[in-house]
Structure formats: structure tokens, C-alpha cells
Design a protein around this motif. Structure first.
Motif, mmCIF file in Angstrom:
data_model
loop_
_atom_site.group_PDB
_atom_site.id
_atom_site.type_symbol
_atom_site.label_atom_id
_atom_site.label_comp_id
_atom_site.label_asym_id
_atom_site.label_seq_id
_atom_site.Cartn_x
_atom_site.Cartn_y
_atom_site.Cartn_z
ATOM 1 N N GLU A 7 0.865 -1.180 0.000
ATOM 2 C CA GLU A 7 0.000 0.000 0.000
ATOM 3 C C GLU A 7 0.900 1.229 0.000
ATOM 4 O O GLU A 7 2.072 1.154 0.387
ATOM 5 C CB GLU A 7 -0.916 0.005 1.220
ATOM 6 C CG GLU A 7 -0.156 -0.049 2.541
ATOM 7 C CD GLU A 7 -1.067 -0.072 3.749
ATOM 8 O OE1 GLU A 7 -2.154 0.501 3.673
ATOM 9 O OE2 GLU A 7 -0.679 -0.673 4.766
ATOM 10 N N THR A 8 0.331 2.330 -0.419
ATOM 11 C CA THR A 8 1.087 3.583 -0.441
ATOM 12 C C THR A 8 0.404 4.588 0.480
ATOM 13 O O THR A 8 -0.808 4.817 0.365
ATOM 14 C CB THR A 8 1.158 4.164 -1.870
ATOM 15 O OG1 THR A 8 1.706 3.162 -2.739
ATOM 16 C CG2 THR A 8 2.022 5.410 -1.907
ATOM 17 N N THR A 9 1.168 5.152 1.382
ATOM 18 C CA THR A 9 0.588 6.110 2.322
ATOM 19 C C THR A 9 0.360 7.451 1.621
ATOM 20 O O THR A 9 0.848 7.686 0.509
ATOM 21 C CB THR A 9 1.527 6.318 3.525
ATOM 22 O OG1 THR A 9 2.713 6.967 3.057
ATOM 23 C CG2 THR A 9 1.879 4.993 4.171
ATOM 24 N N ASP A 10 -0.343 8.346 2.304
ATOM 25 C CA ASP A 10 -0.588 9.684 1.754
ATOM 26 C C ASP A 10 0.736 10.414 1.504
ATOM 27 O O ASP A 10 0.832 11.268 0.619
ATOM 28 C CB ASP A 10 -1.449 10.500 2.711
ATOM 29 C CG ASP A 10 -2.869 9.972 2.766
ATOM 30 O OD1 ASP A 10 -3.261 9.236 1.832
ATOM 31 O OD2 ASP A 10 -3.588 10.277 3.740
ATOM 32 N N ALA A 11 1.749 10.045 2.299
ATOM 33 C CA ALA A 11 3.054 10.701 2.142
ATOM 34 C C ALA A 11 3.896 10.069 1.037
ATOM 35 O O ALA A 11 5.031 10.471 0.803
ATOM 36 C CB ALA A 11 3.811 10.650 3.461
ATOM 37 N N GLY A 12 3.329 9.055 0.381
ATOM 38 C CA GLY A 12 4.060 8.417 -0.712
ATOM 39 C C GLY A 12 4.937 7.255 -0.303
ATOM 40 O O GLY A 12 5.652 6.693 -1.128
ATOM 41 N N GLN A 13 4.895 6.881 0.948
ATOM 42 C CA GLN A 13 5.723 5.760 1.423
ATOM 43 C C GLN A 13 5.039 4.440 1.075
ATOM 44 O O GLN A 13 3.828 4.293 1.253
ATOM 45 C CB GLN A 13 5.914 5.862 2.938
ATOM 46 C CG GLN A 13 6.838 4.798 3.509
ATOM 47 C CD GLN A 13 6.974 4.923 5.024
ATOM 48 O OE1 GLN A 13 6.052 5.373 5.704
ATOM 49 N NE2 GLN A 13 8.121 4.557 5.537
ATOM 50 N N ILE A 14 5.821 3.487 0.604
ATOM 51 C CA ILE A 14 5.269 2.168 0.276
ATOM 52 C C ILE A 14 5.428 1.252 1.486
ATOM 53 O O ILE A 14 6.523 1.167 2.060
ATOM 54 C CB ILE A 14 5.968 1.555 -0.945
ATOM 55 C CG1 ILE A 14 5.774 2.467 -2.168
ATOM 56 C CG2 ILE A 14 5.425 0.165 -1.239
ATOM 57 C CD1 ILE A 14 6.551 2.017 -3.391
ATOM 58 N N ILE A 15 4.338 0.609 1.864
ATOM 59 C CA ILE A 15 4.339 -0.323 2.994
ATOM 60 C C ILE A 15 4.108 -1.717 2.435
ATOM 61 O O ILE A 15 3.160 -1.937 1.667
ATOM 62 C CB ILE A 15 3.231 0.021 4.013
ATOM 63 C CG1 ILE A 15 3.323 1.487 4.431
ATOM 64 C CG2 ILE A 15 3.317 -0.915 5.215
ATOM 65 C CD1 ILE A 15 4.593 1.843 5.162
ATOM 66 N N TYR A 16 4.964 -2.650 2.827
ATOM 67 C CA TYR A 16 4.900 -4.017 2.307
ATOM 68 C C TYR A 16 4.328 -4.959 3.370
ATOM 69 O O TYR A 16 4.774 -4.938 4.528
ATOM 70 C CB TYR A 16 6.299 -4.487 1.900
ATOM 71 C CG TYR A 16 6.946 -3.577 0.870
ATOM 72 C CD1 TYR A 16 6.728 -3.784 -0.488
ATOM 73 C CD2 TYR A 16 7.751 -2.512 1.269
ATOM 74 C CE1 TYR A 16 7.310 -2.939 -1.425
ATOM 75 C CE2 TYR A 16 8.326 -1.661 0.338
ATOM 76 C CZ TYR A 16 8.103 -1.882 -1.015
ATOM 77 O OH TYR A 16 8.678 -1.038 -1.942
ATOM 78 N N HIS A 17 3.361 -5.756 2.945
ATOM 79 C CA HIS A 17 2.743 -6.733 3.845
ATOM 80 C C HIS A 17 3.007 -8.134 3.290
ATOM 81 O O HIS A 17 2.669 -8.422 2.138
ATOM 82 C CB HIS A 17 1.214 -6.541 3.915
ATOM 83 C CG HIS A 17 0.792 -5.206 4.440
ATOM 84 N ND1 HIS A 17 0.205 -5.036 5.670
ATOM 85 C CD2 HIS A 17 0.869 -3.960 3.886
ATOM 86 C CE1 HIS A 17 -0.078 -3.764 5.861
ATOM 87 N NE2 HIS A 17 0.312 -3.080 4.788
ATOM 88 N N VAL A 18 3.588 -8.991 4.105
ATOM 89 C CA VAL A 18 3.797 -10.390 3.726
ATOM 90 C C VAL A 18 3.451 -11.251 4.939
ATOM 91 O O VAL A 18 3.903 -10.963 6.056
ATOM 92 C CB VAL A 18 5.260 -10.665 3.299
ATOM 93 C CG1 VAL A 18 5.434 -12.143 2.947
ATOM 94 C CG2 VAL A 18 5.650 -9.788 2.113
ATOM 95 N N GLY A 19 2.645 -12.274 4.717
ATOM 96 C CA GLY A 19 2.262 -13.109 5.857
ATOM 97 C C GLY A 19 1.555 -14.371 5.428
ATOM 98 O O GLY A 19 1.652 -14.796 4.267
ATOM 99 N N GLY A 20 0.848 -14.947 6.364
ATOM 100 C CA GLY A 20 0.146 -16.190 6.076
ATOM 101 C C GLY A 20 -1.075 -16.344 6.948
ATOM 102 O O GLY A 20 -1.260 -15.628 7.939
#
Lengths: 131, 134
Positions: free
Chosen positions: B113-126
Motif C-alpha cells: 500500500e502507499t501512504t498519503d506521504a508516498g511511502q510504500i508499505i509491504y505486507h507479507v504473511g500467512g
């Protein structure tokens, strides 16, 4: 409205040992041999009732913390089979018959609980009573 | 389910191979991370399941989602997820009042996902199926 009920209160005893603690299903069947009496000018099949017999079967879950049920159940052994389909509250129906344990079958699947299938042949008529 | 939530937190927070990759040794959150939590962290929550109701004895059949959240890369989140997997897949959890007889990973999760500030957040799980008997 009739008093329908689920099987959640079932109690089954074999040789006095309660087996229904972790049961999934219990089933009884009473059948009669059929004698073909069709003859002569009959236009339809004609039947006579023969010897009556019965069977019971049950699925229970095995437990890793004890072997009491497994060791108690000896194929070829006999004992009194008692079942209370609606539980043991006073006045609810009970059924009793002598039986021979035909088989015990343990299934050990990789991704599910371990269960034991039991099968009996009934050697006497089923006696109905109340708990 | 509180007892299982507690068991999962205890199990994950005791894994040094996991916590050494997180922002802190307590960067493991149930449900949602507090606003402003420092990345990377782990979030877990119940996604599905309930009582099995197939024997008189009470049995729970639950699915929990456990995911790593990182701002660095998918690879970084994936390494955290691998440490989570080591702690859960095929392991036996200590759950107060219950016996855990099945904990297995069933589904993998990966998205960003991309925050309003333009930072990319990565989610990996199970998603882990957890079975308990009383």
C-alpha cells in the motif's frame, strides 16, 4: 409439536464402559432375512420374514493421552451394548442388547483428528426401557 | 479468543530470530498496530473459524492471519514472515485451558500500500489454521 431432539446428549455403554465422550455418530440397524415365497400363479413377489438380527456402529475420536478405549475394545469379544439417544435424564428412552464387537478401525489422517470406527452385531433382541 | 491471542503473542515475542528483525522486541500487535508504531512489526488477528461442534467435547477450528509489515521491501517483510512461519507452522502452542493439536499455514498473503506521504508499505504473511480441544 413433537419432541424432536439432536444426538448431542447420546450416551453409549459397551460392557459398562461409556464410549460416547467424543463420539461423532452412532447408528443402529435391525433387519430381518427375507424368504422368497413367490410361487404358482403369483403375479407379484411374495415374501416371508426370516431371522431377525441387528447391527450397531459408532465413530469416536481417539485420545493421545490414553489407550483405555482402544484396549477395552476387543474384536470378537462380547458385552452388553446400551444406548440412550436422548441422554440419561430420567424417563428418556434406553435400549439394551447383547453384542459381539466385529471390528475396530482406527483412521489416522494427516490433517484431521484421529478417529475410531466400531461395529457390533447384536445377538439378542433390543430391549427398550427408560433411563 | 483471548487465550489463543495471548499464546500467539507469547510464542512470537519469544522468538529472537523474529524479534531481532522488528523495530523492537514488543513490535507484535493484535488486531491493529497503534498509530505511529515504528516499522517493521507483526500484526495478527483471527480471520475465521469457531466451534467445530462435531463431538460433545468442545473443539475450536480457527484461522488466524499473521503478517509482517515493513517499509523496506517485500524481501525484508518476507524474511520476517519466514521467522513467523518457523515459530508457528507445525508447532504446538501453549494455550491456557486448551490443547493445541494442529497449527498449520494454509494461505500466503502479499500486498503493498502507499501512504498519503508516498511511502510504500509491504505486507507479507500467512493464514494459519489452529485447532484446539478443551
Amino acid at each position: 409439536m413433537a419432541n424432536e431432539y439432536s444426538g448431542k446428549n447420546l450416551v453409549v455403554k459397551y460392557g459398562g464402559t461409556v464410549l460416547s465422550g467424543d463420539f461423532r455418530e452412532f447408528r443402529t440397524t435391525e433387519t430381518a432375512d427375507m424368504i422368497d415365497a413367490t410361487a404358482g400363479a403369483d403375479t407379484r413377489k411374495n415374501w416371508l420374514g426370516g431371522l431377525v438380527g441387528g447391527e450397531a456402529s459408532m465413530t469416536i475420536l481417539d485420545a493421545s493421552d490414553g489407550t483405555a478405549n482402544w484396549n477395552t475394545l476387543v474384536p470378537g469379544g462380547s458385552g452388553t451394548l446400551q444406548w440412550y439417544p436422548a441422554g440419561t435424564t430420567a424417563g428418556t428412552p434406553s435400549y439394551t442388547a447383547n453384542s459381539v464387537l466385529v471390528s475396530k478401525d482406527r483412521s489416522v489422517p494427516y490433517n484431521d483428528v484421529v478417529s475410531i470406527d466400531l461395529r457390533w452385531n447384536l445377538t439378542t433382541a433390543v430391549t427398550q426401557g427408560t433411563a | 479468543m483471548n487465550a489463543l491471542d495471548s499464546a500467539l503473542y507469547s510464542t512470537l515475542s519469544a522468538g529472537t530470530a523474529l524479534t531481532s528483525q522488528l523495530a523492537g522486541t514488543t513490535s507484535i500487535y493484535h488486531g491493529v498496530a497503534p498509530r505511529g508504531s515504528t516499522l517493521p512489526y507483526v500484526v495478527f488477528n483471527q480471520s475465521a473459524g469457531g466451534d467445530a461442534n462435531d463431538t460433545p467435547r468442545r473443539r475450536k477450528d480457527l484461522v488466524y492471519t499473521v503478517q509482517a509489515v515493513s517499509s523496506t521491501s517485500y524481501k525484508s517483510a518476507g524474511l520476517i514472515d519466514a521467522a513467523v512461519d518457523d515459530l508457528l507452522h507445525g508447532q504446538t502452542l501453549t494455550v491456557s485451558g486448551w490443547t493445541n493439536f494442529w497449527t498449520m499455514r494454509e494461505q500466503d498473503i502479499e500486498y503493498s500500500e502507499t501512504t498519503d506521504a508516498g511511502q510504500i508499505i509491504y505486507h507479507v504473511g500467512g493464514m494459519y489454521r489452529i485447532r484446539l480441544v478443551s
